[in-house]
Motif scaffolding. Structure first.
Motif, PDB file in Angstrom:
ATOM      1  N   SER A   5      43.735  40.894  41.766  1.00  8.47           N
ATOM      2  CA  SER A   5      42.294  40.818  42.017  1.00  8.47           C
ATOM      3  C   SER A   5      41.487  41.464  40.895  1.00  8.47           C
ATOM      4  O   SER A   5      40.408  40.991  40.552  1.00  8.47           O
ATOM      5  CB  SER A   5      41.954  41.475  43.360  1.00  8.47           C
ATOM      6  N   SER A   6      41.997  42.548  40.310  1.00 11.24           N
ATOM      7  CA  SER A   6      41.254  43.217  39.231  1.00 11.24           C
ATOM      8  C   SER A   6      42.037  43.259  37.924  1.00 11.24           C
ATOM      9  O   SER A   6      41.622  43.894  36.965  1.00 11.24           O
ATOM     10  CB  SER A   6      40.873  44.641  39.654  1.00 11.24           C
ATOM     11  N   THR A   7      43.166  42.605  37.896  1.00 11.49           N
ATOM     12  CA  THR A   7      43.977  42.499  36.682  1.00 11.49           C
ATOM     13  C   THR A   7      44.276  41.017  36.452  1.00 11.49           C
ATOM     14  O   THR A   7      44.001  40.193  37.312  1.00 11.49           O
ATOM     15  CB  THR A   7      45.287  43.326  36.803  1.00 11.49           C
ATOM     16  N   SER A  23      48.932  43.457  37.753  1.00 12.52           N
ATOM     17  CA  SER A  23      49.632  42.327  37.138  1.00 12.52           C
ATOM     18  C   SER A  23      49.821  42.466  35.631  1.00 12.52           C
ATOM     19  O   SER A  23      50.305  41.544  34.986  1.00 12.52           O
ATOM     20  CB  SER A  23      48.891  41.025  37.445  1.00 12.52           C
ATOM     21  N   CYS A  24      49.490  43.623  35.080  1.00  9.92           N
ATOM     22  CA  CYS A  24      49.831  43.869  33.676  1.00  9.92           C
ATOM     23  C   CYS A  24      51.339  44.062  33.537  1.00  9.92           C
ATOM     24  O   CYS A  24      51.878  43.963  32.436  1.00  9.92           O
ATOM     25  CB  CYS A  24      49.091  45.094  33.148  1.00  9.92           C
ATOM     26  N   TYR A  25      52.008  44.323  34.665  1.00 10.12           N
ATOM     27  CA  TYR A  25      53.461  44.537  34.684  1.00 10.12           C
ATOM     28  C   TYR A  25      54.057  43.794  35.873  1.00 10.12           C
ATOM     29  O   TYR A  25      53.663  44.019  37.012  1.00 10.12           O
ATOM     30  CB  TYR A  25      53.779  46.031  34.788  1.00 10.12           C
ATOM     31  N   GLY A  46      51.862  47.103  41.835  1.00 11.29           N
ATOM     32  CA  GLY A  46      50.676  47.426  42.618  1.00 11.29           C
ATOM     33  C   GLY A  46      49.721  48.286  41.837  1.00 11.29           C
ATOM     34  O   GLY A  46      49.785  48.369  40.612  1.00 11.29           O
ATOM     35  N   TYR A  47      48.831  48.949  42.547  1.00 10.33           N
ATOM     36  CA  TYR A  47      47.824  49.818  41.954  1.00 10.33           C
ATOM     37  C   TYR A  47      48.010  51.240  42.450  1.00 10.33           C
ATOM     38  O   TYR A  47      48.468  51.453  43.567  1.00 10.33           O
ATOM     39  CB  TYR A  47      46.411  49.360  42.312  1.00 10.33           C
TER      40      TYR A  47
END
Length: 163
Positions: free
Chosen positions: A84-86, A140-142, A161-162
């Motif tokens: 959502s933010s990545t 989602s950077c990883y 996750g975050y």
């Protein structure tokens, strides 16, 4: 909690050298870069937490997996978990560097573990060619996914996750 236990297990196993390492010493992964992808191919003797009997993926096997990633990632990513933010991973696939590890599962299928992380243009470190990239959080950077070479299918998509 599970990730903390995984990290602690890695540290303990690394400290006590519990893996059955091959006689040759791993120094650096094979760097395989094209216009469409930038990957590190880790050999069977890489010292890491990869399940099953290890094998070194070939460039032809990487090509096969990359074609499937391009064609099928959107399908298994339809729920957009932790995006959502990545970045949305299937829309930005070219921006991820990837590490490939090969192993044979309990059914005898040849599996590629594909470990992906957001590539920074100014990131000049080559550590990603010597160590499996393991990051907690980061969205989602990883992320990672598995590819069954024998069935030609992606499975077990796992997006961080975050915090």
């Amino acid at each position: 909690m599970t990730r903390i236990l995984t990290v602690l297990t890695i540290i303990l196993l690394t400290t006590f050298n519990c893996f059955g390492q091959a006689d040759t010493i791993f120094i650096k992964a094979d760097h395989y870069k094209t216009k469409k992808f930038d990957v590190a191919i880790f050999p069977a003797n890489y010292f890491g937490l990869i399940p099953g009997k290890r094998f070194t993926p070939t460039k032809q096997e990487i090509d096969k997996a990359e074609i499937t990633l391009q064609n099928s990632l959107k399908i298994i990513n339809k729920q957009l978990v932790n995006q959502s933010s990545t970045p949305i991973i299937h829309k930005n696939l070219k921006k991820y560097k990837r590490q490939y590890f090969g192993y044979t599962d309990k059914n005898g299928d040849r599996i590629l573990l594909i470990n992906c992380f957001w590539s920074r243009n100014k990131d000049d470190t080559e550590r990603w060619l010597t160590d499996q990239r393991m990051v907690l959080d980061g969205g989602s950077c990883y992320w990672n996914v598995k590819f069954n070479l024998d069935k030609n299918e992606l499975f077990d998509l796992d997006i961080n996750g975050y915090a």
